[in-house]
Design a protein around this motif. Structure first.
Motif, PDB file in Angstrom:
ATOM      1  N   UNK A  11     -46.975 -15.069  11.980  1.00  0.00           N
ATOM      2  CA  UNK A  11     -47.789 -13.857  12.079  1.00  0.00           C
ATOM      3  C   UNK A  11     -47.135 -12.792  12.943  1.00  0.00           C
ATOM      4  N   UNK A  12     -46.393 -13.203  13.968  1.00  0.00           N
ATOM      5  CA  UNK A  12     -45.688 -12.239  14.814  1.00  0.00           C
ATOM      6  C   UNK A  12     -44.705 -11.431  13.970  1.00  0.00           C
ATOM      7  N   UNK A  13     -43.956 -12.128  13.135  1.00  0.00           N
ATOM      8  CA  UNK A  13     -43.011 -11.444  12.259  1.00  0.00           C
ATOM      9  C   UNK A  13     -43.703 -10.567  11.229  1.00  0.00           C
ATOM     10  N   UNK A  14     -44.814 -11.050  10.689  1.00  0.00           N
ATOM     11  CA  UNK A  14     -45.547 -10.287   9.672  1.00  0.00           C
ATOM     12  C   UNK A  14     -46.093  -8.988  10.239  1.00  0.00           C
ATOM     13  N   UNK A  15     -46.686  -9.047  11.451  1.00  0.00           N
ATOM     14  CA  UNK A  15     -47.247  -7.856  12.069  1.00  0.00           C
ATOM     15  C   UNK A  15     -46.216  -6.777  12.331  1.00  0.00           C
ATOM     16  N   UNK A  16     -44.983  -7.188  12.616  1.00  0.00           N
ATOM     17  CA  UNK A  16     -43.898  -6.224  12.828  1.00  0.00           C
ATOM     18  C   UNK A  16     -43.347  -5.696  11.506  1.00  0.00           C
ATOM     19  N   UNK A  17     -43.299  -6.557  10.494  1.00  0.00           N
ATOM     20  CA  UNK A  17     -42.615  -6.217   9.250  1.00  0.00           C
ATOM     21  C   UNK A  17     -43.333  -5.148   8.441  1.00  0.00           C
ATOM     22  N   UNK A  18     -44.669  -5.195   8.379  1.00  0.00           N
ATOM     23  CA  UNK A  18     -45.412  -4.285   7.505  1.00  0.00           C
ATOM     24  C   UNK A  18     -45.195  -2.812   7.884  1.00  0.00           C
ATOM     25  N   UNK A  19     -45.477  -2.387   9.133  1.00  0.00           N
ATOM     26  CA  UNK A  19     -45.232  -0.971   9.471  1.00  0.00           C
ATOM     27  C   UNK A  19     -43.749  -0.628   9.520  1.00  0.00           C
ATOM     28  N   UNK A  20     -42.904  -1.601   9.854  1.00  0.00           N
ATOM     29  CA  UNK A  20     -41.455  -1.373   9.881  1.00  0.00           C
ATOM     30  C   UNK A  20     -40.959  -0.972   8.491  1.00  0.00           C
ATOM     31  N   UNK A  21     -41.368  -1.735   7.485  1.00  0.00           N
ATOM     32  CA  UNK A  21     -40.964  -1.448   6.113  1.00  0.00           C
ATOM     33  C   UNK A  21     -41.459  -0.073   5.668  1.00  0.00           C
ATOM     34  N   UNK A  22     -42.708   0.231   5.950  1.00  0.00           N
ATOM     35  CA  UNK A  22     -43.290   1.497   5.513  1.00  0.00           C
ATOM     36  C   UNK A  22     -42.582   2.678   6.162  1.00  0.00           C
ATOM     37  N   UNK A  23     -42.294   2.577   7.453  1.00  0.00           N
ATOM     38  CA  UNK A  23     -41.621   3.652   8.179  1.00  0.00           C
ATOM     39  C   UNK A  23     -40.198   3.867   7.679  1.00  0.00           C
ATOM     40  N   UNK A  24     -39.435   2.784   7.530  1.00  0.00           N
ATOM     41  CA  UNK A  24     -38.034   2.903   7.142  1.00  0.00           C
ATOM     42  C   UNK A  24     -37.878   3.462   5.734  1.00  0.00           C
ATOM     43  N   UNK A  25     -38.732   3.029   4.813  1.00  0.00           N
ATOM     44  CA  UNK A  25     -38.642   3.551   3.446  1.00  0.00           C
ATOM     45  C   UNK A  25     -38.993   5.033   3.429  1.00  0.00           C
ATOM     46  N   UNK A  26     -39.938   5.448   4.254  1.00  0.00           N
ATOM     47  CA  UNK A  26     -40.275   6.867   4.350  1.00  0.00           C
ATOM     48  C   UNK A  26     -39.069   7.688   4.812  1.00  0.00           C
ATOM     49  N   UNK A  27     -38.314   7.141   5.763  1.00  0.00           N
ATOM     50  CA  UNK A  27     -37.220   7.883   6.369  1.00  0.00           C
ATOM     51  C   UNK A  27     -35.994   8.008   5.471  1.00  0.00           C
ATOM     52  N   UNK A  28     -35.785   7.046   4.555  1.00  0.00           N
ATOM     53  CA  UNK A  28     -34.549   7.089   3.764  1.00  0.00           C
ATOM     54  C   UNK A  28     -34.731   7.768   2.407  1.00  0.00           C
ATOM     55  N   UNK A  29     -35.965   8.183   2.084  1.00  0.00           N
ATOM     56  CA  UNK A  29     -36.193   8.918   0.841  1.00  0.00           C
ATOM     57  C   UNK A  29     -36.468  10.383   1.157  1.00  0.00           C
ATOM     58  N   UNK A  30     -35.950  11.302   0.325  1.00  0.00           N
ATOM     59  CA  UNK A  30     -36.298  12.720   0.514  1.00  0.00           C
ATOM     60  C   UNK A  30     -37.788  12.922   0.293  1.00  0.00           C
ATOM     61  N   UNK A  31     -38.315  13.980   0.876  1.00  0.00           N
ATOM     62  CA  UNK A  31     -39.766  14.209   0.845  1.00  0.00           C
ATOM     63  C   UNK A  31     -40.327  14.275  -0.571  1.00  0.00           C
ATOM     64  N   UNK A  32     -39.540  14.820  -1.527  1.00  0.00           N
ATOM     65  CA  UNK A  32     -40.075  14.969  -2.876  1.00  0.00           C
ATOM     66  C   UNK A  32     -39.970  13.688  -3.702  1.00  0.00           C
ATOM     67  N   UNK A  33     -39.528  12.578  -3.067  1.00  0.00           N
ATOM     68  CA  UNK A  33     -39.507  11.281  -3.770  1.00  0.00           C
ATOM     69  C   UNK A  33     -40.258  10.199  -2.996  1.00  0.00           C
ATOM     70  N   UNK A  34     -41.007  10.604  -1.978  1.00  0.00           N
ATOM     71  CA  UNK A  34     -41.709   9.619  -1.153  1.00  0.00           C
ATOM     72  C   UNK A  34     -42.860   8.955  -1.896  1.00  0.00           C
ATOM     73  N   UNK A  35     -43.470   9.661  -2.825  1.00  0.00           N
ATOM     74  CA  UNK A  35     -44.516   9.044  -3.632  1.00  0.00           C
ATOM     75  C   UNK A  35     -43.959   7.893  -4.445  1.00  0.00           C
ATOM     76  N   UNK A  36     -42.805   8.118  -5.055  1.00  0.00           N
ATOM     77  CA  UNK A  36     -42.131   7.065  -5.816  1.00  0.00           C
ATOM     78  C   UNK A  36     -41.790   5.884  -4.907  1.00  0.00           C
ATOM     79  N   UNK A  37     -41.295   6.200  -3.703  1.00  0.00           N
ATOM     80  CA  UNK A  37     -40.928   5.149  -2.753  1.00  0.00           C
ATOM     81  C   UNK A  37     -42.139   4.339  -2.325  1.00  0.00           C
ATOM     82  N   UNK A  38     -43.233   5.037  -2.029  1.00  0.00           N
ATOM     83  CA  UNK A  38     -44.430   4.338  -1.579  1.00  0.00           C
ATOM     84  C   UNK A  38     -45.116   3.601  -2.721  1.00  0.00           C
ATOM     85  N   UNK A  39     -44.816   3.999  -3.952  1.00  0.00           N
ATOM     86  CA  UNK A  39     -45.281   3.218  -5.098  1.00  0.00           C
ATOM     87  C   UNK A  39     -44.672   1.833  -5.074  1.00  0.00           C
ATOM     88  N   UNK A  40     -43.400   1.749  -4.666  1.00  0.00           N
ATOM     89  CA  UNK A  40     -42.744   0.448  -4.515  1.00  0.00           C
ATOM     90  C   UNK A  40     -43.388  -0.332  -3.376  1.00  0.00           C
TER      91      UNK A  40
END
Length: 487
Positions: free
Chosen positions: A119-148
């Motif tokens: 659970x310690x790893x899970x609690x860190x992983x969920x927001x970590x994944x969401x934040x990092x994917x947001x940062x590596x996609x341009x703003x006009x493709x974030x919807x596509x990224x968050x769809x993944x």
């Protein structure tokens, strides 16, 4: 065209390909989140094998939810304190260690310890994944990224009971962990090659008191909510733990607004779009989790189906959700959130309405069709709404927005399950004790159906509230109107 093909860069300005980076994050998050529901159908077999009561066995799920919930708000601080590559290895390493302990556990205490480490790893992983994917996609493709991202966050807990039912019916429950362990190890190996540092660290000061307040408040509140479905909201344990949790979290919130470097930047809730979308997404998620608990009760209790067959009934809906999420992300990138949210919530309402009128003769194909319609509606709105909310924040607050969004969603998910199960249990107790129930047949089955219908009525009311709230999302919010304007 050039922008769509542009590569992200790490903190040293070196470009890298998104594909491997995204795969590592998605696989890591998928295997961690699926463990939230993986043991649901396996508990009876674990109880029998380890000789424990239902109350003890429930802690294998409750403790996992508590610890992961406590870790989520701390993740925003850690992501600005520790290089994201190192933090990823800490999260996936903790989960791998916990999985290893669970796989070879022969006693209840050992299995529980393994679940806590997971659970310690899970609690860190969920927001970590969401934040990092947001940062590596341009703003006009974030919807596509968050769809993944939506495929992972919504699809993995939905498929958990099906996978668990199949494994438990065919093999020993230890295989739930044997099968996950090699996937975790492969993801760790891939991370050595593909995980890059993309977060510029601000090195905020650690406020121990804030961390303690956050941990105590969330743990107490989540525990109180978690047990309320079984022992009732009027129970002293529920009232005391929820009261302590709520009070401590208020103190935590007040402290964050006073600190120059808060552990969790709660000022993100001053943004109307972020707050509104977070609440709507959390309401939708709480009805999804609650429904995934009630429907197996219906199929197993009323129709006498096995755990595996019950899970398979939910599988088409999970597949629909997985297919719709990335499509919805692309629609969001092109047309914005307002119209998409209204259409999606309308479909969700249509799919939810019939579940208020279940009977002992209701066709399973009827259940499958309307459940799939519900999941289609959810797929259209959940991640696009979350994307619209986080997109409204300045870039420096993305990690805090992700942590806040996931924390609220975790609380609402626990609340939804407790309320819907609590309503069902209360109804069953009333009907079985009511002498006016004189119809032929099994009174308990009749009472259970009535209880399930009342639980689904609560879900429908919540969805209608979410639908009404969606009208208050003022701007159509297309990224092309303000590409990175807040950044």
């Amino acid at each position: 065209m050039g922008k769509a093909l542009s590569l992200p860069v790490d903190i040293e300005g070196k470009p890298f390909k998104r594909g491997g980076f995204v795969i590592v994050l998605m696989v890591g998050t998928f295997i961690t989140i699926i463990n939230q529901t993986l043991l649901v159908t396996a508990l009876p077999r674990i109880m029998q094998d380890l000789g424990i009561t239902a109350n003890n066995a429930q802690w294998l799920i409750t403790a996992f939810m508590l610890i992961s919930g406590v870790m989520i708000p701390i993740s925003a601080f850690l992501l600005n304190q520790i290089a994201n590559r190192s933090l990823f290895f800490m999260a996936i390493g903790s989960f791998a260690l916990g999985t290893l302990v669970c796989a070879f556990s022969t006693t209840f205490p050992t299995l529980l310890i393994g679940r806590i480490i997971q659970a310690i790893g899970t609690g860190l992983m969920i927001p970590l994944m969401q934040t990092l994917i947001f940062l590596i996609f341009p703003a006009d493709r974030r919807g596509e990224a968050m769809g993944l991202v939506g495929i992972v966050i919504a699809f993995s807990p939905a498929i958990g009971p099906t996978l668990s039912g199949w494994i438990v019916d065919m093999y020993d429950w230890h295989y739930l962990f044997y099968l996950i362990l090699p996937i975790v190890l492969i993801d760790i190996v891939l991370a050595f090659f593909y995980m890059k540092n993309v977060v510029h660290l601000t090195k905020p000061k650690m406020d121990i008191l804030s961390i303690l307040l956050s941990s105590i408040g969330l743990a107490s509140l989540l525990y109180g909510i978690g047990v309320a479905g079984n022992i009732g909201w009027g129970n002293n344990t529920v009232l005391i733990t929820c009261g302590i949790g709520f009070g401590v979290l208020i103190v935590f919130a007040c402290r964050q607004f006073k600190l120059t470097e808060p552990i969790l930047e709660l000022s993100v809730f001053k943004d109307r779009t972020f707050t509104l979308t977070t609440v709507i997404v959390s309401i939708i998620f709480m009805t999804m989790i609650g429904s995934e608990i009630l429907l197996p009760i219906y199929t197993q209790t009323i129709h006498g189906y096995s755990a595996l067959r019950s899970g398979l009934i939910l599988l088409p809906g999970a597949l629909v959700l997985g297919i719709i999420s990335p499509v919805a992300g692309k629609i969001f990138d092109k047309h914005g959130i307002r119209r998409l949210s209204l259409i999606g919530l309308f479909i969700l309402s249509l799919g939810s309405f019939p579940f208020m009128y279940l009977s002992q003769e209701t066709s399973i194909w009827w259940i499958i069709c309307f459940y799939s319609l519900r999941m289609a509606g959810m797929g259209l709105v959940m991640m696009p709404l979350a994307t619209a909310g986080i997109n409204a924040l300045p870039k420096k607050f993305i990690s805090h927005g992700s942590a806040a969004n996931n924390t609220v969603r975790q609380i609402f998910a626990s609340l939804g399950a407790a309320i819907m199960v609590g309503i069902m249990s209360t109804t069953i107790a009333k009907y079985t004790g009511d002498q006016t129930v004189t119809k032929e047949g099994n009174i308990l089955l009749e009472a259970t159906v009535n209880g399930l219908n009342n639980g689904f009525k609560i879900a429908f009311i919540l969805i209608i509230i979410a639908f009404i709230l969606s009208f208050f999302i003022k701007q159509p919010f297309t990224i092309s109107d303000r590409v990175d304007g807040n950044d």
